[in-house]
Design a protein around this motif. Structure first.
Motif, short mmCIF file in Angstrom:
data_model
loop_
_atom_site.label_atom_id
_atom_site.label_comp_id
_atom_site.label_asym_id
_atom_site.label_seq_id
_atom_site.Cartn_x
_atom_site.Cartn_y
_atom_site.Cartn_z
N GLU A 1 4.58 2.31 4.80
CA GLU A 1 3.80 1.22 4.70
C GLU A 1 2.27 1.65 4.95
O GLU A 1 1.27 1.36 4.37
CB GLU A 1 3.95 -0.12 5.64
CG GLU A 1 5.33 -0.80 5.17
CD GLU A 1 5.40 -1.89 5.75
OE1 GLU A 1 4.46 -2.41 6.38
OE2 GLU A 1 6.64 -2.43 5.97
N THR B 1 10.12 1.44 4.61
CA THR B 1 9.15 0.27 5.15
C THR B 1 9.80 -0.43 6.27
O THR B 1 10.77 -0.22 6.55
CB THR B 1 8.92 -0.53 3.89
OG1 THR B 1 10.07 -0.89 3.59
CG2 THR B 1 8.25 -0.24 2.89
N ALA C 1 2.52 -3.91 2.53
CA ALA C 1 3.78 -4.54 1.98
C ALA C 1 3.75 -5.81 1.21
O ALA C 1 2.79 -6.44 1.45
CB ALA C 1 4.71 -4.67 3.04
#
Ligand code: ZN
Length: 198
Positions: free
Chosen positions: A87, A143, A111
């Protein structure tokens, strides 16, 4: 009634606008800054302006760097066919700290979050897809395990699947909602090694 002079109020206001700094901390920092020697204040102001002016996105992985191509992407000993999607640059740093990952990265800078109105077009997703036209064997989606991180992982998985490139997701075991940068190296490595195809 204004408690402090205009300059002090302004300083407190600017500091309080920074993430994680409440009004009390802002006041403490403001008075600390005012009591600092002039040359130290100058140096702080200078490094802040220089960082802002000189940091840019790596042309390959989009991490924040002061070079055109970041040191990881420029390293020919890294496996450029293995791309880990994170991210932000802090997450990249967390994996780099383990010194066990030899692939390269792709930094999304956020995100997907329908709640915050952040869509696929607001993160570096198009740029990731462009990279996949090159020689890529596997994309590891790393992520966060927050709702936004999972949504993003699912979205990317669906997007890449038709290309035939292997897509994996790091194992959970990473605390839910936990920012990657706060997780210890052993947990990170375990999550990486336990990744599964999606
Ligand atoms: Zn790079």
């Amino acid at each position: 009634m204004e408690l402090y002079s205009g300059y002090i109020n302004q300083l407190i206001e600017e500091l309080a606008a920074l993430p994680g700094i409440g009004n009390k901390s802002a006041q403490r920092l403001a008075f600390h800054l005012i009591n600092m020697p002039q040359d130290k204040v100058n140096r702080l102001a200078k490094v802040m302006m220089e960082a802002k002016a000189n940091i840019c996105y790596c042309k390959e992985c989009y991490t924040l760097t002061d070079r055109e191509i970041c040191p990881v992407c420029a390293n020919r000993n890294r496996n450029h066919k293995l791309i880990m999607v994170v991210e932000n640059t802090r997450d990249l740093a967390a994996y780099e700290k383990t010194q066990k990952y030899d692939g390269v990265y792709h930094v999304l800078h956020g995100a997907i979050s329908p709640m915050l109105g952040i869509g696929p077009g607001d993160i570096k997703l198009k740029e990731l897809m462009e990279r996949l036209s090159g020689d890529v064997e596997e994309v590891i989606i790393a992520t966060n395990s927050s709702l936004e991180g999972e949504t993003t992982a699912m979205y990317i998985g669906k997007l890449i699947k038709p290309t035939g490139i292997k897509v994996t997701r790091i194992a959970s075991g990473v605390p839910v909602g936990g920012d990657l940068e706060y997780i210890d190296e052993v947990t990170l490595l375990r999550a990486l090694e336990g990744r599964t195809e999606i």
